[in-house]
Scaffold this motif. Structure first.
Motif, PDB file in Angstrom:
ATOM      1  N   TRP A  92       8.302  -9.144   4.552  1.00  0.00           N
ATOM      2  CA  TRP A  92       7.778  -7.734   4.467  1.00  0.00           C
ATOM      3  C   TRP A  92       8.423  -8.061   2.680  1.00  0.00           C
ATOM      4  N   PHE A 133       5.287  -9.547   1.444  1.00  0.00           N
ATOM      5  CA  PHE A 133       4.034  -8.933   1.308  1.00  0.00           C
ATOM      6  C   PHE A 133       3.715  -7.873   0.228  1.00  0.00           C
ATOM      7  N   LEU A 175       0.829  -7.539  -2.482  1.00  0.00           N
ATOM      8  CA  LEU A 175       0.405  -5.811  -2.401  1.00  0.00           C
ATOM      9  C   LEU A 175       0.242  -5.325  -4.132  1.00  0.00           C
ATOM     10  N   GLY A 198      -7.623   2.719  -0.021  1.00  0.00           N
ATOM     11  CA  GLY A 198      -8.196   2.053   1.442  1.00  0.00           C
ATOM     12  C   GLY A 198      -6.578   3.490   1.905  1.00  0.00           C
ATOM     13  N   PHE A 199      -5.185   2.982   1.282  1.00  0.00           N
ATOM     14  CA  PHE A 199      -4.562   3.377   1.701  1.00  0.00           C
ATOM     15  C   PHE A 199      -4.679   4.505   2.905  1.00  0.00           C
ATOM     16  N   CYS A 213      -6.286   4.802   5.301  1.00  0.00           N
ATOM     17  CA  CYS A 213      -6.498   4.868   7.140  1.00  0.00           C
ATOM     18  C   CYS A 213      -5.226   5.916   7.406  1.00  0.00           C
ATOM     19  N   VAL A 214      -4.294   6.249   6.327  1.00  0.00           N
ATOM     20  CA  VAL A 214      -3.852   7.486   6.807  1.00  0.00           C
ATOM     21  C   VAL A 214      -4.762   8.837   7.580  1.00  0.00           C
ATOM     22  N   SER A 236      -3.973  -0.893   3.819  1.00  0.00           N
ATOM     23  CA  SER A 236      -4.811  -0.790   4.722  1.00  0.00           C
ATOM     24  C   SER A 236      -3.407  -1.428   5.342  1.00  0.00           C
ATOM     25  N   LEU A 280      -0.646  -2.008   5.045  1.00  0.00           N
ATOM     26  CA  LEU A 280       0.422  -1.264   4.884  1.00  0.00           C
ATOM     27  C   LEU A 280       0.809  -0.279   5.636  1.00  0.00           C
ATOM     28  N   ALA A 281      -0.177   0.626   5.640  1.00  0.00           N
ATOM     29  CA  ALA A 281      -0.510   2.025   6.110  1.00  0.00           C
ATOM     30  C   ALA A 281      -0.425   1.503   7.659  1.00  0.00           C
ATOM     31  N   LEU A 339       3.303   1.121   7.995  1.00  0.00           N
ATOM     32  CA  LEU A 339       4.229   1.872   7.709  1.00  0.00           C
ATOM     33  C   LEU A 339       3.449   3.330   9.283  1.00  0.00           C
TER      34      LEU A 339
END
Lengths: 99, 562
Positions: A36, A39, A43, A72-73, A76-77, B464, B466-467, B470
């Motif tokens: 983690w 990672f 990031l 991107g985040f 995905c959510v 992505s 990370l998403a 999580l």
């Protein structure tokens, strides 16, 4: 990722599997904690990378700082939540078509 | 027609497939499986552009073998795929599957090198037969799925045949060139192509049928049907704008259904629709860069999707299990299969240094260059979603996740070798895309590796990731399936068919009964009047006859005087 080490140590099936599983370095909680950290460092590095490259945005908003990261985040959510919502409607037991 | 003897590459594979059952020796069979695709590949790569074989049929000149850059891209990757698939499937005991798979692969090459609509249509239908047999050969589970698959593809074939016949009747030409959607026959051809490409509303056939094939069968299936459809759309309908919304729908449909899926090969099946959606969008954009991107993406996609399915097929072959809920932790005893699967997963996600990066970004950049803002943002979101639904989800749930207690060894050497070959292509083309770019239909003026592009892509993908981690709680697999459009023909359609069946039987019985009763009645009536005791059947005295003759003659005489 975090709960993987603990669930890996308690398999439902055979005992020998449990021993080897807890032995494997990759699934130890200590390793996972380090993964983690690595990672998160990567990031951060990719976002900081925006300082060192010159983007050529097509539309404007795609040139904002860390665009790839937040877009991107967020995508995905939205996709996962959208899929879950659709799942409420369309999910069935996997024996649905068997009879 | 050229004077030298040229063997159509399609026929090499089709003949290899048809004669396969005759090879009693296993080693000879292996030789046929490995040598025939290489021979086909060699011919595809060395044949110069132009028409090489034609003939006449029903007054039309058919072009059996024609090659240009676009044909070569598709035909060569089909041949590579047949070789890798053959190598992977050497342990497959079903001769039917291997024979069908090679006929299927050969006819896919045939479509890619067909110079006219009729030749294309014939190979197209042989493909449908070959692929159906691949699914049917997997045993009991494949039976229903294979029949449903055949029904959908027969529908597509009927649309295509009606369109081809109408087009020839209207124009008098069998030429297969770029068309618009101005006439009904062309719309029918377009619809026939869309069925095979996995477009809505019938996309569900793909995820319904492919995962029911054997561990090796799905590797073959993933490559040919949808990509020949991409090829014919590029040949026949480049720049048709309706393809953009169709492609975007496929992209998101694939992601959302794959997120909800528990079966590892159904996840990959939905992701085929997703990836083909990128290509369809590119064809709809229709610029040289977009078409190059679609062709390049088809090439790289066939290879990394085959690699992913080989990895999944190896797990299925060694464990007999296919659900994420039953799998997990296999990296311990299958590290190579896991590593190859991860290479395929990175390539499908378009990670820098993999083949997906140098192909898919051409499509997105073409959308950007045309200032199609909505398309560009949708494709960017979808690229993030690809990493989520296939790039991480597949390796995570199969090889990591929890310890399932399963300890399968690595698969046999040939399966590892074919995965190594495909992984080599995934990374090789990612690092050195020039050989692929040189094959594309239009000159390539595209530099994938710029600092900005690499940083943007890494941000998009890693966040992505990370998403994913999580939201792992939300993504936990359950023992469920997700209803798709195939529900319509598996439930209400099935009920309707059963009802019509019963209704038909009832009606038939009623009809038969009525006819029998009626016929019996007529017979009885005839018997009553003409039988031995009937009015007309019994013997009459001569006097009666003389009497009636006199009456008749009298009547005639009277009438003639009136």
């Amino acid at each position: 990722m975090t709960d993987q080490g603990t669930s890996g140590a308690q398999p439902k099936q055979s005992k020998p599997a449990a021993e080897t599983a807890s032995d494997h370095w990759l699934v130890r909680p200590e390793t996972i904690r380090r993964l983690w950290i690595v990672f998160i460092a990567i990031l951060a590095a990719t976002v900081l990378g925006d300082f060192f490259v010159e983007h050529h945005p097509h539309f404007g908003v795609d040139g904002t700082f860390g665009f790839g990261a937040w877009y991107g985040f967020a995508s995905c959510v939205v996709l996962v939540l959208g899929a879950k919502a659709l799942g409420l409607l369309l999910k069935r037991p996997d024996t649905y078509y068997d009879n | 027609m050229t004077t030298s003897l040229i063997i159509p590459p399609a026929l090499i594979l089709i003949c290899a497939g048809l004669t396969l059952p005759l090879f009693a020796l296993v080693r000879l069979r292996w030789l046929a499986l490995l040598a025939s695709p290489l021979a086909a590949l060699w011919i595809v790569l060395t044949l110069p552009d132009g028409i090489h074989l034609n003939g006449s049929f029903l007054g039309q000149t058919l072009v059996f073998l024609k090659i240009d850059a676009l044909s070569r891209v598709f035909a060569s990757v089909f041949a590579i795929m047949a070789f890798a698939g053959g190598l992977f499937a050497l342990n497959q005991k079903s001769t039917l599957e291997l024979s069908a798979a090679f006929v299927y692969a050969g006819s896919a090459i045939g479509v890619a090198m067909a110079g006219d609509l009729i030749t294309m249509f014939i190979y197209w239908e042989v493909m449908a037969i070959g692929s159906t047999l691949v699914i049917l050969s997997s045993g009991r589970r494949g039976q229903g799925a294979g029949l449903r698959y055949a029904a959908i593809h027969m529908l597509g074939g009927v649309l295509l045949m009606a369109g081809v016949a109408g087009e020839i009747a209207a124009t008098g030409s069998v030429a297969f060139t770029a068309m618009d959607l101005s006439t009904i026959p062309r719309m029918l051809i377009f619809a026939g192509f869309l069925v095979n490409v996995g477009a809505p509303p019938l996309s569900a056939w793909l995820a319904d049928a492919y995962p029911e094939a054997s561990w090796s069968g799905m590797v073959f299936l993933s490559a040919f049907t949808t990509k020949t459809a991409v090829y014919v759309l590029m040949r026949g309908f480049p720049g048709t704008e309706i393809l953009i919304p169709i492609g975007l729908f496929m992209v998101f449909y694939g992601i959302i259904f794959a997120i909800l899926e528990n079966d590892m090969r159904r996840i990959l099946a939905y992701s085929i629709v997703n990836q083909v959606g990128f290509m369809v969008t590119g064809i709809g954009i229709g610029t040289e860069m977009a078409l190059n991107g679609a062709a390049a993406h088809a090439f790289t996609h066939i290879i990394y999707k085959a690699l992913l399915l080989m990895s999944a097929g190896s797990v299925l072959y060694m464990t007999g299990k296919r659900k994420c809920t039953d799998l997990g932790g296999l990296f311990r005893t299958m590290p190579l299969t896991c590593a190859f699967g991860i290479v395929g997963a990175l390539a499908i996600s378009s990670f820098p240094a993999t083949s997906g990066f140098i192909s898919k970004s051409m499509i997105s950049d073409a959308a950007g260059a045309e200032h199609l803002a909505f398309v560009w943002f949708a494709l960017a979101a979808a690229s993030a979603g690809v990493f989520l639904h296939a790039g991480i989800k597949f390796p995570w749930f199969v090889f990591f996740q929890k310890d399932s207690g399963l300890r399968p060894p690595e698969p046999p050497w040939n399966m590892l070798a074919s995965m190594a070959l495909m992984a080599f292509f995934c990374i090789g083309l990612g690092l050195y895309p020039k050989p692929l770019y040189d094959m594309l239909p239009y000159p390539v003026d595209y530099v994938p590796y710029t600092g900005a592009h690499v940083v943007y892509q890494l941000q998009l993908l890693l966040f992505s990731g990370l998403a994913f981690f999580l939201m792992l709680g939300l993504l936990k697999r359950t023992m469920t399936i997700t209803l798709d459009v195939d529900w319509l023909w598996r439930r209400p359609g099935h009920a309707l068919a059963s009802f019509l069946d019963r209704f038909g039987v009832y009606t038939w019985e009623w009809l038969a009964d009525t006819v029998v009763k009626g016929a019996t009645g007529v017979r009885n009536a005839l018997y009553q009047h003409h039988g031995p005791e009937g009015l007309f059947g019994r013997t009459w005295p001569t006097g009666t006859m003389a009497f009636w003759t006199t009456v008749t003659l009298g009547a005639v005489v009277i009438l003639s005087y009136l």
